[in-house]
Design an enzyme around this catalytic site. Sequence first.
Site, PDB file in Angstrom:
ATOM      1  N   GLU A 197      -4.597  -3.099   9.900  1.00 55.84           N
ATOM      2  CA  GLU A 197      -4.467  -2.555   8.039  1.00 55.84           C
ATOM      3  C   GLU A 197      -3.445  -1.602   8.522  1.00 55.84           C
ATOM      4  O   GLU A 197      -3.545  -0.588   7.919  1.00 55.84           O
ATOM      5  CB  GLU A 197      -5.729  -2.364   8.283  1.00 55.84           C
ATOM      6  CG  GLU A 197      -6.765  -3.495   8.020  1.00 55.84           C
ATOM      7  CD  GLU A 197      -6.511  -4.234   6.782  1.00 55.84           C
ATOM      8  OE1 GLU A 197      -6.044  -4.441   5.823  1.00 55.84           O
ATOM      9  OE2 GLU A 197      -7.664  -5.661   6.526  1.00 55.84           O
TER      10      GLU A 197
ATOM     11  N   GLU B 211      -4.263   1.321  10.703  1.00 51.87           N
ATOM     12  CA  GLU B 211      -6.177   1.663  10.232  1.00 51.87           C
ATOM     13  C   GLU B 211      -6.575   1.319  12.078  1.00 51.87           C
ATOM     14  O   GLU B 211      -8.590   1.578  12.123  1.00 51.87           O
ATOM     15  CB  GLU B 211      -6.688   0.625   9.891  1.00 51.87           C
ATOM     16  CG  GLU B 211      -8.275   0.995   9.026  1.00 51.87           C
ATOM     17  CD  GLU B 211      -8.557   0.717   8.276  1.00 51.87           C
ATOM     18  OE1 GLU B 211      -9.927  -0.099   7.938  1.00 51.87           O
ATOM     19  OE2 GLU B 211      -8.060   1.285   7.218  1.00 51.87           O
TER      20      GLU B 211
ATOM     21  N   HIS C 189       1.065  -0.915   0.041  1.00 46.02           N
ATOM     22  CA  HIS C 189       0.167  -0.053   0.333  1.00 46.02           C
ATOM     23  C   HIS C 189       0.923   1.410  -0.276  1.00 46.02           C
ATOM     24  O   HIS C 189       0.891   2.920  -0.559  1.00 46.02           O
ATOM     25  CB  HIS C 189      -0.395   0.267   1.443  1.00 46.02           C
ATOM     26  CG  HIS C 189      -2.382   0.880   0.936  1.00 46.02           C
ATOM     27  ND1 HIS C 189      -1.845   1.922   1.526  1.00 46.02           N
ATOM     28  CD2 HIS C 189      -3.544   0.738   0.610  1.00 46.02           C
ATOM     29  CE1 HIS C 189      -3.328   2.220   1.198  1.00 46.02           C
ATOM     30  NE2 HIS C 189      -3.829   1.933   0.632  1.00 46.02           N
TER      31      HIS C 189
ATOM     32  N   HIS D   1      -1.168   1.337   6.607  1.00 48.62           N
ATOM     33  CA  HIS D   1      -1.192   2.248   5.193  1.00 48.62           C
ATOM     34  C   HIS D   1       0.297   3.142   5.431  1.00 48.62           C
ATOM     35  O   HIS D   1       0.700   2.587   5.167  1.00 48.62           O
ATOM     36  CB  HIS D   1      -2.347   3.192   5.563  1.00 48.62           C
ATOM     37  CG  HIS D   1      -3.462   1.994   5.524  1.00 48.62           C
ATOM     38  ND1 HIS D   1      -4.574   2.096   4.329  1.00 48.62           N
ATOM     39  CD2 HIS D   1      -4.427   1.966   6.364  1.00 48.62           C
ATOM     40  CE1 HIS D   1      -5.355   1.868   4.398  1.00 48.62           C
ATOM     41  NE2 HIS D   1      -5.288   1.569   5.786  1.00 48.62           N
TER      42      HIS D   1
END
Length: 138
Positions: A111, A128, A71, A113
């Site tokens: 998660e 996240e 990502h 990022h």
Amino acid sequence: MNQANAIGAIAQDGHVTVHPLPSPDSAPVGITAGADGALWFVEIGAGRIGRITPNGKIDEFALPDRASRPHAIAADDDGNCWFTEWGANRVGRITSDGRIDEHDLPTPSSEPHGITVGPDGAIWTALEIGTVARLTPS
């Protein structure tokens, strides 16, 4: 050409050069300048890390887990690039010669990022789940 599968360069005169990527559905989403003079980018749709030289030569490096979705990416002072693996709960490192290693995050479904190298040399990533994680490269 699918513009979602290309990297663009904008010259000082405003001219845009588009470099199509070899992998279909690559969907690059993050890019950083590496210590080697190339630009390194993540291909969220193809599970790869890409490298493009100033003259447009592109190399791609598959992640060990092909289902991983890289990502974001950031370069450190040692010539490595660090990247998040969204959906896989990992942070990875790629060396200038394309060797990849991965580090699982301790919190399930965190998660990761955004990612950056801090002034202390540690790798920092935004999760996240409402937290920030710090990874010591050693």
